[in-house]
Design an enzyme around this catalytic site. Structure first.
Site, PDB file in Angstrom:
ATOM      1  N   ASP A 149       0.834  -1.198   0.000  1.00 24.30           N
ATOM      2  CA  ASP A 149       0.000   0.000   0.000  1.00 24.30           C
ATOM      3  C   ASP A 149       0.878   1.262   0.000  1.00 24.30           C
ATOM      4  O   ASP A 149       1.875   1.321   0.710  1.00 24.30           O
ATOM      5  CB  ASP A 149      -0.853  -0.048   1.278  1.00 24.30           C
ATOM      6  CG  ASP A 149      -1.973   0.955   1.288  1.00 24.30           C
ATOM      7  OD1 ASP A 149      -2.785   0.918   0.348  1.00 24.30           O
ATOM      8  OD2 ASP A 149      -2.042   1.766   2.232  1.00 24.30           O
ATOM      9  N   GLU A 159       1.802  -0.500  -4.891  1.00 28.21           N
ATOM     10  CA  GLU A 159       0.819   0.521  -5.292  1.00 28.21           C
ATOM     11  C   GLU A 159       1.626   1.787  -5.548  1.00 28.21           C
ATOM     12  O   GLU A 159       1.719   2.688  -4.722  1.00 28.21           O
ATOM     13  CB  GLU A 159      -0.231   0.766  -4.200  1.00 28.21           C
ATOM     14  CG  GLU A 159      -1.341   1.672  -4.690  1.00 28.21           C
ATOM     15  CD  GLU A 159      -2.056   2.457  -3.596  1.00 28.21           C
ATOM     16  OE1 GLU A 159      -3.116   3.018  -3.883  1.00 28.21           O
ATOM     17  OE2 GLU A 159      -1.563   2.528  -2.452  1.00 28.21           O
TER      18      GLU A 159
HETATM   19  C1  GLC Z   1      -4.240   2.982  -0.652  1.00 30.20           C
HETATM   20  C2  GLC Z   1      -5.435   2.071  -0.605  1.00 30.20           C
HETATM   21  C3  GLC Z   1      -6.623   2.872  -0.170  1.00 30.20           C
HETATM   22  C4  GLC Z   1      -6.361   3.397   1.216  1.00 30.20           C
HETATM   23  C5  GLC Z   1      -5.079   4.203   1.257  1.00 30.20           C
HETATM   24  C6  GLC Z   1      -4.606   4.426   2.665  1.00 30.20           C
HETATM   25  O1  GLC Z   1      -4.351   3.952  -1.618  1.00 30.20           O
HETATM   26  O2  GLC Z   1      -5.614   1.459  -1.844  1.00 30.20           O
HETATM   27  O3  GLC Z   1      -7.805   2.116  -0.198  1.00 30.20           O
HETATM   28  O4  GLC Z   1      -7.425   4.212   1.644  1.00 30.20           O
HETATM   29  O5  GLC Z   1      -4.019   3.543   0.604  1.00 30.20           O
HETATM   30  O6  GLC Z   1      -4.134   3.237   3.217  1.00 30.20           O
END
Ligand code: GLC
Length: 536
Positions: A213, A277
């Site tokens: 993440d 991500e």
């Molecule tokens: C990422 C996740 C999202 C979350 C954020 C904070 O972007 O995909 O769903 O709210 O991180 O953890």
């Protein structure tokens, strides 16, 4: 190498670089299958539906957050990195899932949240007890700015100041997301040690890797400098609320973390996977996350996710990705997730012709292909009425954003009102129109989107080569985009008027829409039609 690492991979799955060319499936656990009638999906429900994924041809499943959490951000606020959320199941259920998936040739990835913890995490609870607390420096603290008020101009996900004042200790703490998600301080070595142990804990249990993440976010500018204004033309990938995400994230030191983690991941057999991500705005900014093949093995290609569904826009990202990522890097193709929504709505307005084309493109571009649950049946976003919304982050249309709930609604297994998802009278989010798209009806229909997705995956596997095929653009003319990938020629007509394929194509292996009538020139593509042929 921890020689106790369980080995679940079946013999036919090659160990080395198993993610290369793989089909991954993002599964939002709370919305997949409820086994105990509480209206929430859970791990035992997932276990009962695994056959759907092996039938489809999925290589690995990425589970949305499974760790204990107060759910201010549905699991992205972790209060225990070594456990399983009691509403989803137990550690034993997760072990069973890893075994059952492995027996079907599939691997299981978890979601890891290293940028921040929950404010309910014992580390943060300790940090709040005083400036000399053991875990104080695990988080980012600062005093007021010279003029009073928050230390700098950073904004959190909601647009509010990214700093919350803690009166008892007289400092602000940083949160790039919600106040209930304090950011960890990656300048502090014990944080690194803690996460190395977390990785080893899960890898040793047979977890095949992590989706990481906010992978670009861990380090913040040491001087906590103000973010500069967003440049004209800046997108949501470069910043938000009028500010570039220059100093509150995107620091080069993050690469040291991934080199360390890759060294850990590589000690296991098969090597464990790190999928980031990587919320960055260009292939040039994405490339460093692959390092010299010594950092992440996969990084989400967000410029593709946010491309327009036009030949020009998609082809530009494909070409840029191919030209810019290192030769050893495996690109990632996806267009839906739990934050941005479903491509069937975003790109395709629910039009089955367009949905097939989008799937064809993602399944044929060289790299890893990530389906979001429901993509395989063309599931659209669901309009969730404000009183039924469950995402605190986007409640009430925050900052003009659509509610993220629209893409987190339960899976449609059949046409019943509960969609076969739950025995409860009230699922946690509404299901939308289960009759319009569901697995049961589409499994019986060889012309369905589900059957098409499966055909695509089969074709993809049949053509797979040990090395990633090269992408080569052949035609870009109006709505017509044709490209060669290894032994295949792919041609898609992303326009409402017919197009003629001028490049020579061999035998057509798969075509969307109606087969060409006898006598019709097979090189004519109808509006929103695509084909995969042998390259001649
Ligand atoms: C990422 C996740 C999202 C979350 C954020 C904070 O972007 O995909 O769903 O709210 O991180 O953890």
């Amino acid at each position: 190498m921890p020689d106790h690492a369980p080995e679940h991979a079946p013999d036919h799955v090659p160990d080395r670089r198993w993610w290369q060319g793989a089909v991954l499936y993002q599964l939002y656990v709370r919305s997949w299958q409820d086994s105990n009638g509480d209206g929430y999906g859970d791990l035992r429900g997932l276990l009962s539906r695994l056959d759907h994924l092996s039938w489809l041809g999925v290589d690995a499943i990425w589970l949305s957050p499974t760790m204990p959490s107060p759910d201010q951000d549905w699991g992205y606020d972790v209060s225990d990195y070594l456990g399983v959320h009691p509403e989803l199941g137990t550690l034993a259920d997760l072990d069973e899932l890893i075994g059952a998936a492995g027996a079907r040739g599939m691997r299981v990835l978890l979601d890891l949240v290293p940028n921040h913890t929950s404010s309910a995490h014992p580390w943060f609870a300790d940090a709040l007890t005083g400036k000399s607390a053991e875990h104080r420096d695990w988080y980012v603290w600062a005093g007021p700015s010279a003029g009073g008020g928050p230390p700098n101009n950073w904004r959190d996900f909601t647009g509010a100041p990214a700093w919350t004042w803690h009166e008892p200790t007289g400092q602000y703490y940083l949160h790039n997301f919600l106040p209930a998600q304090p950011d960890l301080n990656w300048w502090h070595p014990p944080v690194h040690e803690a996460f190395a142990e977390i990785l080893e804990f899960w890898f040793s249990r047979g977890v095949a890797g992590f989706r990481i993440d906010v992978a670009h976010g861990l380090y913040k500018d040491k001087l906590l400098r103000d973010n500069p204004p967003l440049e004209p033309g800046g997108t949501r990938l470069s910043g938000s609320y009028g500010l570039q995400a220059k100093y509150n994230m995107n620091q080069p030191e993050v690469h040291g973390v991934y080199r360390d983690w890759r060294a850990i991941a590589d000690q296991y057999r098969p090597p464990r996977l790190l999928l980031g991500e990587t919320w960055v705005s260009s292939a040039a900014a994405l490339a460093p996350f692959y390092g010299q093949d010594d950092e992440l093995q996969l990084g989400f290609n967000f410029p593709f996710v946010f491309a327009d569904f036009t030949a020009e826009s998609l082809a530009a990202v494909a070409a840029d990705t191919a030209a810019t990522l290192p030769a050893t890097a495996c690109p990632v193709w996806t267009a839906s997730n739990h934050d941005v929504g479903r491509f069937a709505s975003r790109w395709c307005e629910g039009d089955p012709r367009k949905i097939r084309l989008a799937l064809m493109i993602m399944a044929t571009l060289p790299g890893a292909f990530v389906l979001y649950y429901g993509d395989e049946i063309g599931l659209p976003d669901v309009a969730v009425r404000p009183e039924l919304e469950r995402d605190p982050m986007t409640a009430g249309g925050l900052g003009g954003q659509l509610s993220r709930d629209r893409a987190r609604t339960p899976m449609h297994w059949d046409a019943s009102p509960s969609g076969g998802f739950t025995g409860a009278s009230k699922p946690w989010l509404p299901l939308g129109d289960t009759a319009a798209s569901n697995v049961a009806a589409q499994r019986d229909d060889p012309e369905s989107i589900l059957a098409f997705t499966r055909d695509l995956i089969r074709l993809r596997k049949a053509q797979a080569t040990p090395d990633l095929a090269r992408y080569e653009q052949v035609t870009l003319d109006g709505g017509l985009w044709a490209y060669r990938v290894g032994p295949l020629l792919v041609a898609v007509n992303l326009a409402g008027i017919p197009a003629r394929l001028t490049s020579p194509a061999g035998e057509v292996l798969l075509r969307t829409g109606e087969p060409s009538p006898a006598g019709e020139d097979a090189t004519v593509l109808h509006p929103w039609q695509g084909l995969i042929a042998r390259a001649s």
